[in-house]
Design an enzyme around this catalytic site. Structure first.
Site, PDB file in Angstrom:
ATOM      1  N   GLU A  36      43.984  68.925  26.751  1.00 25.69           N
ATOM      2  CA  GLU A  36      43.753  69.687  27.984  1.00 25.69           C
ATOM      3  C   GLU A  36      44.855  69.404  29.001  1.00 25.69           C
ATOM      4  O   GLU A  36      45.233  70.279  29.788  1.00 25.69           O
ATOM      5  CB  GLU A  36      42.402  69.292  28.601  1.00 25.69           C
ATOM      6  CG  GLU A  36      41.204  69.614  27.739  1.00 25.69           C
ATOM      7  CD  GLU A  36      39.944  68.846  28.177  1.00 25.69           C
ATOM      8  OE1 GLU A  36      38.845  69.316  27.841  1.00 25.69           O
ATOM      9  OE2 GLU A  36      40.045  67.779  28.817  1.00 25.69           O
ATOM     10  N   MET A 199      31.108  66.775  29.956  1.00 23.25           N
ATOM     11  CA  MET A 199      30.820  65.348  29.809  1.00 23.25           C
ATOM     12  C   MET A 199      31.425  64.493  30.924  1.00 23.25           C
ATOM     13  O   MET A 199      31.455  63.269  30.809  1.00 23.25           O
ATOM     14  CB  MET A 199      31.325  64.857  28.431  1.00 23.25           C
ATOM     15  CG  MET A 199      30.594  65.529  27.278  1.00 23.25           C
ATOM     16  SD  MET A 199      31.268  65.140  25.644  1.00 23.25           S
ATOM     17  CE  MET A 199      31.029  63.370  25.563  1.00 23.25           C
ATOM     18  N   ASP A 223      33.093  76.668  23.694  1.00 24.22           N
ATOM     19  CA  ASP A 223      32.027  76.894  22.714  1.00 24.22           C
ATOM     20  C   ASP A 223      30.774  77.406  23.415  1.00 24.22           C
ATOM     21  O   ASP A 223      30.556  77.139  24.584  1.00 24.22           O
ATOM     22  CB  ASP A 223      31.709  75.585  21.966  1.00 24.22           C
ATOM     23  CG  ASP A 223      31.434  74.439  22.923  1.00 24.22           C
ATOM     24  OD1 ASP A 223      32.400  73.794  23.368  1.00 24.22           O
ATOM     25  OD2 ASP A 223      30.252  74.221  23.264  1.00 24.22           O
TER      26      ASP A 223
END
Ligand code: FMC
Length: 265
Positions: A36, A199, A223
């Site tokens: 990322e 998260m 997702d």
């Protein structure tokens, strides 16, 4: 009473007021995964520092540089020293955010990353969101008031102009330390009214709130949690394309921030 039932009865603290009129000069961009971070580091032409900002021996990595008159810092917690994988999750995100705020005194934090999205809430793979609220879905403490502490719901720094200018999506983000979702998590995520699941977000919001630094979140969907594909498979399959989209969106956000006061977001 279920942990989340009281959330709406309590005023949610906002992450620092928008009345603050500072010109944005130093940015802290916190990112959990190398995949990322790299598209953003490349686009903003940032360079890895000598590591002296952080305690000796930690895996934390800082990339920095001047971009459009902004002092830009991308912080990544690095790879786990024993296992060699990205140090994802709330613990490393909190620690590195705390240390970075203390060292860099940023005007604004951007937590950029990937997230799962809920199609019932309108999310599609590749969508980029600026979450309006963050909360936890895996901190269940069924004792009055501790339940609310566990959920840890917070409003993000409000950015109506940024949202309008960049045409990004808005929704609520729910954070937990697992990539998968237990039935209990699912219930809490629904109670949190979340469109996105990650998260790190709510943990970074906690630290930002603690040290009174405004924080915004840029989350790109890898997702679909309520879809038919297994999350880990779909996440890995879409990671490269979605991190490229994330890099583009974060660059547009940074472009927008250049020259602005906090009150102009
Ligand atoms: N659930 C939780 N986290 C993520 C997710 C999902 N469906 N998709 N992508 C993520 C993010 C997390 O914030 C982690 O940093 C990483 O990607 C997955 O380990």
């Amino acid at each position: 009473m279920a942990p989340n039932d009281q959330t709406s009865e309590v005023t949610q603290p906002a992450l620092v007021s928008n009345a603050d009129d500072r010109r944005i000069s130093t940015l802290l961009i916190t990112i959990a995964m190398q995949a990322e971070a790299m598209p953003i580091v490349k686009r903003l032409d940032l360079k890895k520092d000598d590591g002296s900002l952080f305690p000796e021996g930690v895996s934390w990595v800082r990339y920095h540089g001047t971009y459009k008159n902004l002092n830009v810092n991308v912080i990544w917690p690095g790879k786990d020293a024993n296992l060699g994988v990205d140090s994802v999750g709330t613990i490393s995100a909190s620690l590195v955010t705390f240390a970075s705020i203390r060292a860099l005194k940023p005007d604004l934090i951007i937590n950029a990353g990937t997230a799962g999205g809920f199609k019932v809430k309108g999310a599609n793979v590749g969508d980029v969101y600026l979450p309006s609220d963050v909360a936890f879905h895996d901190r269940r403490i069924p004792i009055p008031v501790f339940d609310l502490y566990g959920v840890g719901s917070r409003k993000t720094f409000s950015t109506p102009e940024l949202l309008k200018a960049l045409n990004l999506k808005i929704g609520k983000l729910s954070t937990g330390d697992s990539l998968d979702m237990s039935p209990e998590d699912d219930k809490s995520i629904i109670a949190n009214d979340a469109t996105l699941k990650d998260m790190e977000g709510a943990a970074i919001a906690y630290v930002a709130d603690l040290l009174k630094v405004p924080a915004i979140f840029v989350k790109a969907v890898t997702d679909i949690v309520d879809g038919d594909k297994p999350t880990s498979e779909e996440f890995l399959q879409n990671l490269a394309a979605v991190t490229a989209a994330l890099g583009e969106a974060v660059t547009r956000v940074v472009d927008f921030l250049s020259g602005k006061l906090l009150s102009q977001l």
